[in-house]
Design a protein around this motif. Structure first.
Motif, mmCIF file in Angstrom:
data_model
loop_
_atom_site.group_PDB
_atom_site.id
_atom_site.type_symbol
_atom_site.label_atom_id
_atom_site.label_comp_id
_atom_site.label_asym_id
_atom_site.label_seq_id
_atom_site.Cartn_x
_atom_site.Cartn_y
_atom_site.Cartn_z
ATOM 1 N N ASP A 126 6.811 -4.072 3.799
ATOM 2 C CA ASP A 126 7.682 -3.165 3.046
ATOM 3 C C ASP A 126 6.945 -2.153 2.188
ATOM 4 O OD1 ASP A 126 9.844 -4.586 4.121
ATOM 5 O OD2 ASP A 126 9.851 -5.999 2.446
ATOM 6 N N VAL A 127 5.627 -2.056 2.300
ATOM 7 C CA VAL A 127 4.908 -1.050 1.528
ATOM 8 C C VAL A 127 3.590 -0.710 2.216
ATOM 9 C CG1 VAL A 127 3.700 -2.700 0.034
ATOM 10 C CG2 VAL A 127 4.115 -0.361 -0.769
ATOM 11 N N VAL A 128 3.229 0.567 2.172
ATOM 12 C CA VAL A 128 1.931 1.033 2.650
ATOM 13 C C VAL A 128 1.210 1.641 1.457
ATOM 14 C CG1 VAL A 128 0.755 2.744 4.079
ATOM 15 C CG2 VAL A 128 2.648 1.422 5.030
ATOM 16 N N THR A 129 -0.046 1.271 1.268
ATOM 17 C CA THR A 129 -0.832 1.775 0.142
ATOM 18 C C THR A 129 -1.957 2.659 0.657
ATOM 19 O OG1 THR A 129 -0.383 -0.260 -1.095
ATOM 20 C CG2 THR A 129 -2.158 1.141 -1.900
ATOM 21 N N VAL A 130 -2.070 3.837 0.081
ATOM 22 C CA VAL A 130 -3.167 4.758 0.400
ATOM 23 C C VAL A 130 -4.108 4.785 -0.786
ATOM 24 C CG1 VAL A 130 -3.806 7.131 0.937
ATOM 25 C CG2 VAL A 130 -1.717 6.152 1.911
ATOM 26 N N ASN A 131 -5.390 4.498 -0.543
ATOM 27 C CA ASN A 131 -6.413 4.499 -1.586
ATOM 28 C C ASN A 131 -7.457 5.565 -1.279
ATOM 29 O OD1 ASN A 131 -5.614 1.947 -3.123
ATOM 30 N ND2 ASN A 131 -5.862 1.140 -1.054
ATOM 31 N N TRP A 132 -8.105 6.076 -2.327
ATOM 32 C CA TRP A 132 -9.171 7.054 -2.154
ATOM 33 C C TRP A 132 -10.120 6.970 -3.344
ATOM 34 C CZ3 TRP A 132 -4.109 8.152 -3.258
ATOM 35 C CH2 TRP A 132 -3.844 8.727 -4.509
ATOM 36 N N LEU A 177 8.732 1.127 1.976
ATOM 37 C CA LEU A 177 9.398 1.176 3.274
ATOM 38 C C LEU A 177 10.699 0.395 3.240
ATOM 39 C CD1 LEU A 177 6.275 0.484 5.538
ATOM 40 C CD2 LEU A 177 7.155 2.709 4.781
ATOM 41 N N ASP A 178 11.536 0.642 4.220
ATOM 42 C CA ASP A 178 12.771 -0.119 4.350
ATOM 43 C C ASP A 178 12.489 -1.476 4.984
ATOM 44 O OD1 ASP A 178 14.207 2.050 3.358
ATOM 45 O OD2 ASP A 178 14.491 2.907 5.359
ATOM 46 N N GLY A 180 12.752 -4.446 7.670
ATOM 47 C CA GLY A 180 12.893 -4.472 9.121
ATOM 48 C C GLY A 180 12.037 -3.477 9.865
ATOM 49 N N MET A 181 11.018 -2.916 9.223
ATOM 50 C CA MET A 181 10.169 -1.932 9.892
ATOM 51 C C MET A 181 8.929 -2.551 10.513
ATOM 52 S SD MET A 181 10.487 1.296 7.229
ATOM 53 C CE MET A 181 9.282 2.282 8.092
ATOM 54 N N ALA A 182 8.729 -3.859 10.331
ATOM 55 C CA ALA A 182 7.556 -4.527 10.891
ATOM 56 C C ALA A 182 7.524 -4.349 12.400
ATOM 57 C CB ALA A 182 7.582 -6.007 10.535
ATOM 58 N N GLY A 183 6.350 -3.990 12.907
ATOM 59 C CA GLY A 183 6.180 -3.770 14.334
ATOM 60 C C GLY A 183 6.377 -2.332 14.762
ATOM 61 N N ASN A 184 6.930 -1.498 13.888
ATOM 62 C CA ASN A 184 7.118 -0.083 14.221
ATOM 63 C C ASN A 184 5.791 0.663 14.190
ATOM 64 O OD1 ASN A 184 9.785 -0.783 14.240
ATOM 65 N ND2 ASN A 184 10.408 0.568 12.575
ATOM 66 N N GLU A 185 5.664 1.655 15.046
ATOM 67 C CA GLU A 185 4.456 2.483 15.078
ATOM 68 C C GLU A 185 4.620 3.660 14.127
ATOM 69 O OE1 GLU A 185 1.693 1.627 16.730
ATOM 70 O OE2 GLU A 185 2.789 -0.200 17.272
ATOM 71 N N GLY A 206 -4.599 8.038 10.453
ATOM 72 C CA GLY A 206 -4.541 7.148 11.595
ATOM 73 C C GLY A 206 -3.149 6.741 12.018
ATOM 74 N N SER A 207 -3.116 6.093 13.188
ATOM 75 C CA SER A 207 -1.893 5.513 13.739
ATOM 76 C C SER A 207 -1.917 4.012 13.451
ATOM 77 C CB SER A 207 -1.803 5.764 15.240
ATOM 78 O OG SER A 207 -1.831 7.145 15.526
ATOM 79 N N HIS A 208 -0.781 3.461 13.038
ATOM 80 C CA HIS A 208 -0.741 2.075 12.585
ATOM 81 C C HIS A 208 0.503 1.363 13.104
ATOM 82 C CE1 HIS A 208 -3.914 3.007 9.590
ATOM 83 N NE2 HIS A 208 -3.285 4.175 9.514
ATOM 84 N N THR A 209 0.397 0.043 13.234
ATOM 85 C CA THR A 209 1.550 -0.803 13.482
ATOM 86 C C THR A 209 1.938 -1.455 12.158
ATOM 87 O OG1 THR A 209 0.811 -1.263 15.743
ATOM 88 C CG2 THR A 209 2.451 -2.752 14.806
ATOM 89 N N LEU A 210 3.124 -1.168 11.665
ATOM 90 C CA LEU A 210 3.556 -1.663 10.358
ATOM 91 C C LEU A 210 3.749 -3.173 10.407
ATOM 92 C CD1 LEU A 210 6.131 1.160 9.512
ATOM 93 C CD2 LEU A 210 3.709 1.027 8.878
ATOM 94 N N VAL A 211 3.545 -3.814 9.252
ATOM 95 C CA VAL A 211 3.630 -5.284 9.171
ATOM 96 C C VAL A 211 4.812 -5.723 8.320
ATOM 97 C CG1 VAL A 211 1.157 -5.513 9.510
ATOM 98 C CG2 VAL A 211 2.071 -5.392 7.193
#
Length: 211
Positions: A126-132, A177-178, A180-185, A206-211
């Motif tokens: 349910d969350v994607v983190t971008v670090n820099w 994220l909403d 039920g998005m696990a597995g989405n590209e 990059g391209s990722h598969t959400l968890v």
């Protein structure tokens, strides 16, 4: 289409016989009435129409973001959306009629501001983190540069971004994220906007598969 100068009869708007007068961005112009096409489109023309349609549909929900990322592109006679289309048509790959978008080549911004350094992605439910790297030195941007992140869920064909715009000095930002998005590209991009409207180039994370 022809541009015309205000003369003795002035400019006009509307239809006069077979001529239409109008203006765009305060530039008066005249054009003839459109003629019904009878000749079929060539394959090259159909291919170009499909390329435009594919990229236009992808970019259409992002007009607000494009107003920020492409604001300093110097082309006063083109709309922001047209600038975005010109910049991104090269990202449409393949052979007609099997076109696809190469998301690594997509650009939402263009400019000379230094981009984020060592940007990485962490995937969690349910969350994607971008670090820099948040450190700032000469020629590496400013701590108050605003960071814009974008995630496109290809499965749902939806865009996600952060709830807040974080500064470069924060070093991290989350994209909620909403369920039920696990597995989405999904693909992820980031760019920065600095003082006086300076903008960085877009970085594809990059391209990722959400968890």
């Amino acid at each position: 289409m022809a541009k015309f100068i205000n003369g003795a009869i002035g400019t006009f708007s509307g239809k006069v016989g077979s001529i239409i007068g109008s203006s765009w961005r305060s530039i008066p112009y005249m054009r003839g009435l459109s003629k019904k096409r009878t000749k079929p489109f060539s394959e090259a023309q159909l291919a170009q129409q499909q390329r435009f349609g594919l990229m236009g549909e992808f970019l259409l929900p992002l007009k607000g973001l494009l107003e920020i990322g492409l604001a300093n592109v110097d082309d006063s006679r083109a709309t922001i959306f047209n600038r975005a289309m010109a910049l991104n048509l090269r990202a449409v790959t393949g052979t007609y009629p099997d076109f696809a978008i190469d998301y690594a080549q997509v650009k939402f911004s263009k400019g000379a501001l230094p981009p984020l350094r060592n940007a990485t992605v962490t995937l969690d439910p349910d969350v994607v983190t971008v670090n820099w790297n948040p450190s700032v030195r000469r020629f590496t941007g400013n701590g108050d540069d605003e960071v814009y992140v974008l995630l496109h869920d290809h499965t749902q064909n939806l865009f996600y971004t952060s709830d807040t715009v974080e500064p470069r000095s924060a070093g991290t930002v989350e994209i909620p994220l909403d369920e039920g998005m696990a597995g989405n590209e999904a693909d992820i991009w980031v760019f920065a906007v600095g003082r006086e409207g300076w903008v960085s180039a877009t970085i594809h994370l990059g391209s990722h598969t959400l968890v």
